[in-house]
Design a protein around this motif. Structure first.
Motif, PDB file in Angstrom:
ATOM      1  N   ALA A 139      -3.564   2.545  -2.940  1.00  0.00           N
ATOM      2  CA  ALA A 139      -3.907   3.732  -3.734  1.00  0.00           C
ATOM      3  C   ALA A 139      -4.760   4.697  -2.918  1.00  0.00           C
ATOM      4  O   ALA A 139      -4.594   5.922  -3.011  1.00  0.00           O
ATOM      5  N   TYR A 140      -5.667   4.171  -2.107  1.00  0.00           N
ATOM      6  CA  TYR A 140      -6.568   5.026  -1.340  1.00  0.00           C
ATOM      7  C   TYR A 140      -5.806   5.943  -0.385  1.00  0.00           C
ATOM      8  O   TYR A 140      -6.078   7.146  -0.319  1.00  0.00           O
ATOM      9  N   VAL A 141      -4.852   5.391   0.368  1.00  0.00           N
ATOM     10  CA  VAL A 141      -4.163   6.244   1.352  1.00  0.00           C
ATOM     11  C   VAL A 141      -3.321   7.313   0.659  1.00  0.00           C
ATOM     12  O   VAL A 141      -3.033   8.361   1.257  1.00  0.00           O
ATOM     13  N   ARG A 142      -2.954   7.093  -0.591  1.00  0.00           N
ATOM     14  CA  ARG A 142      -2.148   8.077  -1.319  1.00  0.00           C
ATOM     15  C   ARG A 142      -3.005   9.164  -1.962  1.00  0.00           C
ATOM     16  O   ARG A 142      -2.508  10.270  -2.216  1.00  0.00           O
ATOM     17  N   THR A 143      -4.272   8.878  -2.233  1.00  0.00           N
ATOM     18  CA  THR A 143      -5.087   9.808  -3.020  1.00  0.00           C
ATOM     19  C   THR A 143      -6.289  10.374  -2.274  1.00  0.00           C
ATOM     20  O   THR A 143      -6.851  11.383  -2.706  1.00  0.00           O
ATOM     21  N   ALA A 144      -6.696   9.748  -1.188  1.00  0.00           N
ATOM     22  CA  ALA A 144      -7.890  10.203  -0.474  1.00  0.00           C
ATOM     23  C   ALA A 144      -7.641  11.554   0.189  1.00  0.00           C
ATOM     24  O   ALA A 144      -6.494  11.942   0.455  1.00  0.00           O
ATOM     25  N   THR A 145      -8.714  12.260   0.461  1.00  0.00           N
ATOM     26  CA  THR A 145      -8.622  13.534   1.176  1.00  0.00           C
ATOM     27  C   THR A 145      -9.203  13.425   2.587  1.00  0.00           C
ATOM     28  O   THR A 145      -8.989  14.322   3.401  1.00  0.00           O
ATOM     29  N   ALA A 178       2.114   8.487   3.503  1.00  0.00           N
ATOM     30  CA  ALA A 178       0.728   8.643   3.067  1.00  0.00           C
ATOM     31  C   ALA A 178      -0.235   8.239   4.182  1.00  0.00           C
ATOM     32  O   ALA A 178      -1.262   8.895   4.398  1.00  0.00           O
ATOM     33  N   CYS A 179       0.089   7.163   4.893  1.00  0.00           N
ATOM     34  CA  CYS A 179      -0.737   6.757   6.039  1.00  0.00           C
ATOM     35  C   CYS A 179      -0.755   7.869   7.086  1.00  0.00           C
ATOM     36  O   CYS A 179      -1.816   8.170   7.665  1.00  0.00           O
ATOM     37  N   ARG A 180       0.387   8.463   7.321  1.00  0.00           N
ATOM     38  CA  ARG A 180       0.476   9.546   8.307  1.00  0.00           C
ATOM     39  C   ARG A 180      -0.412  10.717   7.896  1.00  0.00           C
ATOM     40  O   ARG A 180      -1.068  11.339   8.736  1.00  0.00           O
ATOM     41  N   GLU A 181      -0.463  11.004   6.602  1.00  0.00           N
ATOM     42  CA  GLU A 181      -1.294  12.100   6.118  1.00  0.00           C
ATOM     43  C   GLU A 181      -2.783  11.811   6.266  1.00  0.00           C
ATOM     44  O   GLU A 181      -3.590  12.731   6.353  1.00  0.00           O
ATOM     45  N   ARG A 182      -3.159  10.543   6.279  1.00  0.00           N
ATOM     46  CA  ARG A 182      -4.574  10.176   6.451  1.00  0.00           C
ATOM     47  C   ARG A 182      -5.008  10.245   7.910  1.00  0.00           C
ATOM     48  O   ARG A 182      -6.185  10.104   8.222  1.00  0.00           O
ATOM     49  N   ALA A 230       1.657   2.931  16.020  1.00  0.00           N
ATOM     50  CA  ALA A 230       2.434   4.172  15.898  1.00  0.00           C
ATOM     51  C   ALA A 230       1.469   5.354  15.918  1.00  0.00           C
ATOM     52  O   ALA A 230       0.324   5.239  15.493  1.00  0.00           O
ATOM     53  N   VAL A 231       1.929   6.480  16.429  1.00  0.00           N
ATOM     54  CA  VAL A 231       1.083   7.653  16.648  1.00  0.00           C
ATOM     55  C   VAL A 231       1.584   8.831  15.807  1.00  0.00           C
ATOM     56  O   VAL A 231       2.797   9.091  15.768  1.00  0.00           O
ATOM     57  N   ARG A 232       0.651   9.516  15.160  1.00  0.00           N
ATOM     58  CA  ARG A 232       1.001  10.785  14.510  1.00  0.00           C
ATOM     59  C   ARG A 232       1.066  11.858  15.595  1.00  0.00           C
ATOM     60  O   ARG A 232       0.036  12.268  16.133  1.00  0.00           O
ATOM     61  N   THR A 233       2.248  12.313  15.897  1.00  0.00           N
ATOM     62  CA  THR A 233       2.435  13.203  17.035  1.00  0.00           C
ATOM     63  C   THR A 233       2.193  14.665  16.684  1.00  0.00           C
ATOM     64  O   THR A 233       2.037  15.499  17.580  1.00  0.00           O
TER      65      THR A 233
END
Length: 234
Positions: A139-145, A178-182, A230-233
Protein backbone atom coordinates in the motif's frame (compact mmCIF):
# COMPACT_ATOMS: atom_id res chain seq x y z
CA UNK A 1 5.16 -9.36 25.01
CA UNK A 2 7.92 -11.79 24.25
CA UNK A 3 8.95 -14.43 26.77
CA UNK A 4 12.44 -14.25 28.23
CA UNK A 5 14.01 -17.70 28.47
CA UNK A 6 17.53 -18.87 29.28
CA UNK A 7 19.92 -19.31 26.38
CA UNK A 8 19.56 -22.93 25.20
CA UNK A 9 22.39 -25.19 24.19
CA UNK A 10 23.50 -25.37 20.55
CA UNK A 11 21.63 -28.63 19.93
CA UNK A 12 18.36 -27.73 21.63
CA UNK A 13 15.10 -27.53 19.71
CA UNK A 14 13.19 -24.34 18.89
CA UNK A 15 11.79 -22.27 21.76
CA UNK A 16 8.91 -19.87 21.08
CA UNK A 17 9.64 -16.41 22.49
CA UNK A 18 6.55 -14.64 21.17
CA UNK A 19 3.50 -15.55 19.11
CA UNK A 20 0.98 -12.99 17.90
CA UNK A 21 -2.10 -12.93 15.70
CA UNK A 22 -2.55 -9.85 13.52
CA UNK A 23 -4.44 -8.65 10.46
CA UNK A 24 -2.11 -10.65 8.20
CA UNK A 25 -2.06 -13.85 10.25
CA UNK A 26 0.27 -15.28 12.85
CA UNK A 27 3.89 -14.23 13.38
CA UNK A 28 6.24 -16.11 15.68
CA UNK A 29 9.67 -15.32 17.07
CA UNK A 30 11.65 -18.45 17.97
CA UNK A 31 15.08 -19.19 19.32
CA UNK A 32 16.87 -22.22 17.92
CA UNK A 33 20.21 -22.74 19.62
CA UNK A 34 22.00 -19.40 19.47
CA UNK A 35 19.90 -18.11 16.55
CA UNK A 36 16.59 -16.27 16.31
CA UNK A 37 14.07 -16.95 13.55
CA UNK A 38 10.81 -15.43 12.32
CA UNK A 39 7.91 -17.60 11.16
CA UNK A 40 4.85 -16.09 9.43
CA UNK A 41 1.70 -18.18 9.00
CA UNK A 42 3.78 -21.31 9.43
CA UNK A 43 6.27 -20.25 6.72
CA UNK A 44 9.91 -19.80 7.69
CA UNK A 45 11.01 -16.31 6.66
CA UNK A 46 14.53 -15.72 7.96
CA UNK A 47 16.90 -16.21 10.85
CA UNK A 48 20.04 -14.67 12.29
CA UNK A 49 22.42 -17.40 11.14
CA UNK A 50 23.88 -15.65 8.08
CA UNK A 51 22.66 -12.38 6.61
CA UNK A 52 25.00 -12.23 3.60
CA UNK A 53 22.21 -11.87 1.05
CA UNK A 54 20.37 -9.27 3.18
CA UNK A 55 23.59 -7.20 3.29
CA UNK A 56 24.07 -7.71 -0.44
CA UNK A 57 20.60 -6.24 -0.96
CA UNK A 58 21.90 -2.94 0.45
CA UNK A 59 25.40 -3.01 -1.08
CA UNK A 60 24.25 -3.95 -4.58
CA UNK A 61 21.70 -1.14 -4.63
CA UNK A 62 24.32 1.41 -3.58
CA UNK A 63 26.83 0.13 -6.14
CA UNK A 64 24.26 0.39 -8.94
CA UNK A 65 23.59 4.09 -8.31
CA UNK A 66 25.28 6.68 -10.54
CA UNK A 67 28.52 8.00 -9.07
CA UNK A 68 27.15 11.48 -8.42
CA UNK A 69 24.08 10.14 -6.63
CA UNK A 70 26.16 7.67 -4.60
CA UNK A 71 28.42 10.50 -3.44
CA UNK A 72 25.50 12.64 -2.30
CA UNK A 73 24.21 10.59 0.63
CA UNK A 74 21.39 8.81 -1.21
CA UNK A 75 18.13 7.92 0.49
CA UNK A 76 16.99 4.32 0.85
CA UNK A 77 13.67 2.67 1.62
CA UNK A 78 14.06 -0.75 3.23
CA UNK A 79 10.93 -2.82 2.77
CA UNK A 80 10.63 -5.29 5.63
CA UNK A 81 12.50 -5.06 8.92
CA UNK A 82 12.97 -8.84 9.27
CA UNK A 83 15.76 -9.75 11.68
CA UNK A 84 17.41 -6.38 11.02
CA UNK A 85 20.43 -7.28 8.89
CA UNK A 86 19.55 -4.92 6.02
CA UNK A 87 18.78 -1.97 8.29
CA UNK A 88 21.89 -2.51 10.41
CA UNK A 89 24.09 -2.77 7.33
CA UNK A 90 22.67 0.41 5.79
CA UNK A 91 23.08 2.36 9.03
CA UNK A 92 26.68 1.15 9.38
CA UNK A 93 27.54 2.79 6.05
CA UNK A 94 27.97 6.58 6.33
CA UNK A 95 27.39 6.98 2.58
CA UNK A 96 23.64 6.48 3.02
CA UNK A 97 21.52 9.48 3.91
CA UNK A 98 17.89 9.03 4.97
CA UNK A 99 17.01 5.41 5.85
CA UNK A 100 13.30 4.58 6.00
CA UNK A 101 12.06 1.12 6.98
CA UNK A 102 8.49 0.05 6.22
CA UNK A 103 7.26 -2.89 8.33
CA UNK A 104 3.64 -4.02 8.55
CA UNK A 105 3.96 -6.31 11.58
CA UNK A 106 3.85 -4.43 14.87
CA UNK A 107 5.29 -7.51 16.59
CA UNK A 108 8.44 -7.40 14.47
CA UNK A 109 8.96 -3.72 15.31
CA UNK A 110 8.54 -4.53 19.02
CA UNK A 111 11.07 -7.39 18.82
CA UNK A 112 13.61 -4.86 17.59
CA UNK A 113 12.78 -1.97 19.87
CA UNK A 114 12.40 -3.85 23.15
CA UNK A 115 13.04 -7.52 22.39
CA UNK A 116 15.83 -9.95 21.49
CA UNK A 117 16.42 -8.56 17.99
CA UNK A 118 17.65 -5.28 19.47
CA UNK A 119 21.12 -6.85 19.59
CA UNK A 120 21.19 -6.61 15.79
CA UNK A 121 19.35 -3.36 15.15
CA UNK A 122 19.79 -1.31 18.33
CA UNK A 123 22.51 0.99 16.99
CA UNK A 124 20.67 1.44 13.68
CA UNK A 125 17.40 2.35 15.40
CA UNK A 126 19.25 5.00 17.43
CA UNK A 127 20.80 6.47 14.27
CA UNK A 128 19.19 9.85 13.46
CA UNK A 129 19.01 8.89 9.77
CA UNK A 130 16.64 5.98 10.56
CA UNK A 131 12.85 6.17 10.51
CA UNK A 132 10.52 3.19 11.08
CA UNK A 133 7.08 3.30 9.46
CA UNK A 134 4.44 0.84 10.65
CA UNK A 135 2.70 0.33 7.31
CA UNK A 136 2.00 -2.21 4.60
CA UNK A 137 4.69 -1.88 1.95
CA UNK A 138 2.41 -2.78 -0.98
CA UNK A 139 0.00 0.00 0.00
CA UNK A 140 2.83 2.41 0.83
CA UNK A 141 4.50 2.31 -2.59
CA UNK A 142 1.11 2.95 -4.23
CA UNK A 143 0.08 5.89 -2.03
CA UNK A 144 3.23 7.58 -0.72
CA UNK A 145 4.48 10.84 -2.17
CA UNK A 146 8.10 10.53 -1.00
CA UNK A 147 10.73 9.38 -3.47
CA UNK A 148 14.01 7.58 -2.83
CA UNK A 149 17.28 6.81 -4.50
CA UNK A 150 16.99 3.11 -3.69
CA UNK A 151 14.23 0.68 -2.75
CA UNK A 152 15.58 -2.46 -1.04
CA UNK A 153 12.65 -4.82 -0.62
CA UNK A 154 12.58 -8.08 1.31
CA UNK A 155 9.02 -8.87 2.38
CA UNK A 156 8.63 -12.35 0.89
CA UNK A 157 10.68 -15.38 -0.04
CA UNK A 158 10.61 -13.92 -3.55
CA UNK A 159 8.19 -12.84 -6.28
CA UNK A 160 7.11 -16.45 -6.79
CA UNK A 161 6.75 -17.30 -3.08
CA UNK A 162 4.86 -14.64 -1.15
CA UNK A 163 4.11 -14.69 2.57
CA UNK A 164 0.48 -13.63 2.07
CA UNK A 165 -1.62 -13.49 -1.06
CA UNK A 166 -2.02 -9.70 -1.00
CA UNK A 167 1.77 -9.32 -1.31
CA UNK A 168 1.54 -10.59 -4.89
CA UNK A 169 0.41 -7.10 -5.87
CA UNK A 170 3.96 -5.83 -5.41
CA UNK A 171 5.21 -7.96 -8.32
CA UNK A 172 2.42 -7.20 -10.79
CA UNK A 173 2.86 -4.62 -13.57
CA UNK A 174 0.98 -2.02 -11.51
CA UNK A 175 2.98 -2.82 -8.38
CA UNK A 176 6.31 -2.51 -10.19
CA UNK A 177 5.09 0.73 -11.79
CA UNK A 178 4.35 2.05 -8.29
CA UNK A 179 7.87 1.09 -7.18
CA UNK A 180 9.24 2.94 -10.20
CA UNK A 181 7.28 6.04 -9.19
CA UNK A 182 8.83 5.93 -5.70
CA UNK A 183 12.32 6.13 -7.24
CA UNK A 184 14.19 9.25 -8.28
CA UNK A 185 15.54 9.13 -11.87
CA UNK A 186 18.57 6.85 -11.83
CA UNK A 187 17.29 5.18 -8.67
CA UNK A 188 17.65 1.47 -8.04
CA UNK A 189 15.07 -1.18 -7.17
CA UNK A 190 16.56 -4.20 -5.37
CA UNK A 191 14.35 -7.17 -4.46
CA UNK A 192 15.47 -10.18 -2.42
CA UNK A 193 14.44 -13.69 -3.44
CA UNK A 194 15.10 -17.16 -2.08
CA UNK A 195 15.41 -18.48 -5.64
CA UNK A 196 16.20 -17.17 -9.14
CA UNK A 197 13.34 -16.04 -11.37
CA UNK A 198 14.02 -15.33 -15.03
CA UNK A 199 10.35 -14.44 -15.50
CA UNK A 200 10.63 -11.71 -12.89
CA UNK A 201 13.60 -10.19 -14.69
CA UNK A 202 11.43 -9.95 -17.79
CA UNK A 203 8.62 -8.40 -15.72
CA UNK A 204 11.01 -5.68 -14.56
CA UNK A 205 11.99 -4.88 -18.15
CA UNK A 206 8.32 -4.78 -19.17
CA UNK A 207 7.66 -2.32 -16.33
CA UNK A 208 10.10 0.14 -17.89
CA UNK A 209 13.22 -0.55 -15.85
CA UNK A 210 16.70 -0.73 -17.33
CA UNK A 211 19.89 -2.32 -16.10
CA UNK A 212 18.04 -5.45 -15.00
CA UNK A 213 20.43 -7.95 -13.43
CA UNK A 214 20.49 -10.57 -10.68
CA UNK A 215 23.23 -11.27 -8.14
CA UNK A 216 23.40 -14.67 -6.44
CA UNK A 217 24.61 -15.77 -3.01
CA UNK A 218 25.31 -19.53 -2.67
CA UNK A 219 23.66 -21.24 0.30
CA UNK A 220 24.56 -24.45 2.10
CA UNK A 221 21.70 -26.41 0.53
CA UNK A 222 19.45 -25.79 -2.45
CA UNK A 223 19.34 -22.96 -4.97
CA UNK A 224 21.15 -19.68 -4.25
CA UNK A 225 19.57 -16.58 -2.75
CA UNK A 226 19.14 -13.83 -5.32
CA UNK A 227 19.00 -10.03 -5.37
CA UNK A 228 17.14 -8.73 -8.44
CA UNK A 229 18.30 -5.25 -9.50
CA UNK A 230 16.68 -2.73 -11.83
CA UNK A 231 17.24 0.96 -12.55
CA UNK A 232 14.76 3.75 -13.21
CA UNK A 233 16.37 5.17 -16.33
CA UNK A 234 14.11 8.21 -16.74
Amino acid sequence: MYVSVPEPGPDSGPVTLDRRDGPHGEVVLRRRGAELEIIANGCFLMDTSDGRSERLLIDAALAALPDARRAGHPSVLVGGLGVGFSLAHAAADPRWGRIVVVEREEAVIDWHRTGPLARISGAALADPRTEILHADLVAYVRTATDSYDALCLDIDNGPDWTVTEDNTGLYTPSGLAACRERLNPGGVLAIWSAQPSAAFGEALRNAGFGGVTAEEIPVARGVPDVVHLAVRTA
